[in-house]
Design a protein around this motif. Structure first.
Motif, mmCIF file in Angstrom:
data_model
loop_
_atom_site.group_PDB
_atom_site.id
_atom_site.type_symbol
_atom_site.label_atom_id
_atom_site.label_comp_id
_atom_site.label_asym_id
_atom_site.label_seq_id
_atom_site.Cartn_x
_atom_site.Cartn_y
_atom_site.Cartn_z
ATOM 1 N N VAL A 8 0.865 -1.186 0.000
ATOM 2 C CA VAL A 8 0.000 0.000 0.000
ATOM 3 C C VAL A 8 0.897 1.231 0.000
ATOM 4 O O VAL A 8 1.827 1.332 0.810
ATOM 5 C CB VAL A 8 -0.933 0.034 1.220
ATOM 6 N N THR A 9 0.627 2.163 -0.938
ATOM 7 C CA THR A 9 1.513 3.301 -1.144
ATOM 8 C C THR A 9 0.749 4.449 -1.788
ATOM 9 O O THR A 9 -0.287 4.221 -2.408
ATOM 10 C CB THR A 9 2.682 2.904 -2.074
ATOM 11 N N ILE A 10 1.230 5.701 -1.636
ATOM 12 C CA ILE A 10 0.609 6.789 -2.416
ATOM 13 C C ILE A 10 1.352 6.949 -3.738
ATOM 14 O O ILE A 10 0.975 7.800 -4.554
ATOM 15 C CB ILE A 10 0.583 8.125 -1.637
ATOM 16 N N ASP A 38 -3.161 1.776 -4.204
ATOM 17 C CA ASP A 38 -2.973 3.213 -4.030
ATOM 18 C C ASP A 38 -3.776 3.658 -2.813
ATOM 19 O O ASP A 38 -5.019 3.561 -2.810
ATOM 20 C CB ASP A 38 -3.458 3.953 -5.289
ATOM 21 N N LEU A 39 -3.088 4.141 -1.791
ATOM 22 C CA LEU A 39 -3.754 4.563 -0.555
ATOM 23 C C LEU A 39 -4.865 5.572 -0.831
ATOM 24 O O LEU A 39 -5.903 5.578 -0.164
ATOM 25 C CB LEU A 39 -2.728 5.174 0.416
ATOM 26 N N GLU A 70 -8.973 1.563 6.009
ATOM 27 C CA GLU A 70 -9.760 1.052 4.882
ATOM 28 C C GLU A 70 -8.877 0.284 3.897
ATOM 29 O O GLU A 70 -9.305 -0.745 3.346
ATOM 30 C CB GLU A 70 -10.478 2.205 4.173
ATOM 31 N N ALA A 71 -7.657 0.747 3.725
ATOM 32 C CA ALA A 71 -6.749 0.031 2.802
ATOM 33 C C ALA A 71 -6.423 -1.354 3.350
ATOM 34 O O ALA A 71 -6.452 -2.353 2.630
ATOM 35 C CB ALA A 71 -5.472 0.846 2.605
ATOM 36 N N LEU A 72 -6.168 -1.424 4.660
ATOM 37 C CA LEU A 72 -5.849 -2.732 5.263
ATOM 38 C C LEU A 72 -7.069 -3.652 5.187
ATOM 39 O O LEU A 72 -6.945 -4.839 4.880
ATOM 40 C CB LEU A 72 -5.382 -2.548 6.713
ATOM 41 N N ASP A 73 -8.253 -3.106 5.431
ATOM 42 C CA ASP A 73 -9.468 -3.933 5.317
ATOM 43 C C ASP A 73 -9.572 -4.513 3.907
ATOM 44 O O ASP A 73 -9.888 -5.685 3.717
ATOM 45 C CB ASP A 73 -10.723 -3.094 5.626
ATOM 46 N N HIS A 74 -9.271 -3.680 2.913
ATOM 47 C CA HIS A 74 -9.365 -4.134 1.521
ATOM 48 C C HIS A 74 -8.348 -5.252 1.256
ATOM 49 O O HIS A 74 -8.683 -6.293 0.679
ATOM 50 C CB HIS A 74 -9.106 -2.964 0.564
#
Ligand SMILES: Nc1ccc2ncsc2c1
Length: 249
Positions: A8-10, A38-39, A70-74
């Motif tokens: 996960v990254t911007i 993409d965060l 939310e990113a970790l949940d995904h």
């Protein structure tokens, strides 16, 4: 696949090199399943905001907790019918040292997730949430005592170091054996054709065909190089301390 890796990254484009060469082939062969997220896809405001000012004051910005949650949940929900858990690695200058030993340990994991921080880092509650609410093992890992602008370059290094240890990713496993840091000594000097180049000769022992002498010479060279460049790696188990090796390398 032998291993799944989520990042996960911007700056997802920063991880494009993972599509190249060895890691790229391992992905085609189904040995590594690398997914970059993409965060900003987990923000909901018009500016896709991922950071804000630090409570308590101070310079710089802090990454907001909600997008990370939310990113970790995904990541946890995607293609994960059994509810398995990845090991979460967060690169950071203040983390535990990334070593070949840790690379070997991580290469045993079926699923790794990397969180690339930017700015001054990520709101601490994300680490607590990941450990306590998501039940993840979270490790902050440092590549060395220097500061980058974010975790992406560190993740590229770690994914390469770990990925190449996954069985099948590197063709000739033997080439993994005699590498620096595999057994705590640096590597010996290596040579190839021509035997005489630019007025410089290959050490004659290497052309002798005497494999015992060659092995001995190589071990001596490894000890000498380690004493010269990394005396911190030398300890009793190598039967020599740095004092009594003449430094030739
Ligand atoms: N987020 C972040 C910022 C700096 C840095 N330097 C080495 S790893 C890392 C990670």
């Amino acid at each position: 696949p032998a291993m799944r890796v989520d990042v996960v990254t911007i700056f997802p484009d920063y991880l494009a090199p993972l599509d190249l060469s060895l890691i790229g082939k391992a992905r085609e062969d189904g040995l590594l399943d690398v997914r970059v997220h993409d965060l900003r896809d987990f923000t909901h405001d018009r500016h896709r905001t991922v950071d804000d000012t630090p409570y308590g004051g101070g310079a710089g910005m802090v990454m907001k907790p909600q997008p990370w949650s939310e990113a970790l949940d995904h990541v946890l929900a995607q293609d994960n019918p059994t509810g398995a858990k990845p090991r979460l690695i967060v690169p950071g200058p203040g983390g535990q040292p990334f070593t070949q030993a840790l690379a070997r340990e991580l290469a045993e994991e079926p699923w790794l997730a990397f969180a690339c921080g930017r700015y001054e880092g990520i709101d601490e509650r994300v680490y607590d949430h990941a450990r306590e609410d998501l039940g993840l093992e979270v490790s902050v890992v440092s590549l060395g005592d220097y500061v980058l602008n974010g975790g992406e370059v560190a993740v590229l290094a770690m994914v390469e170091a770990v990925g190449r240890l996954v069985p099948g990713v590197i063709g000739n496993a033997a080439s993994l054996v005699e590498e620096s840091h595999e057994d705590g000594l640096l590597e010996y000097p290596i040579y190839t054709k021509p035997s005489s180049w630019n007025g410089r000769e290959v050490p004659p022992v290497l052309l002798s065909g005497n494999h015992g002498a060659i092995a001995e010479w190589r071990h001596e060279q490894r000890l000498a190089r380690t004493a010269a460049r990394r005396p911190d790696l030398l300890h009793a188990s190598h039967g020599t301390d740095a004092g009594d090796i003449e430094i030739s390398a």
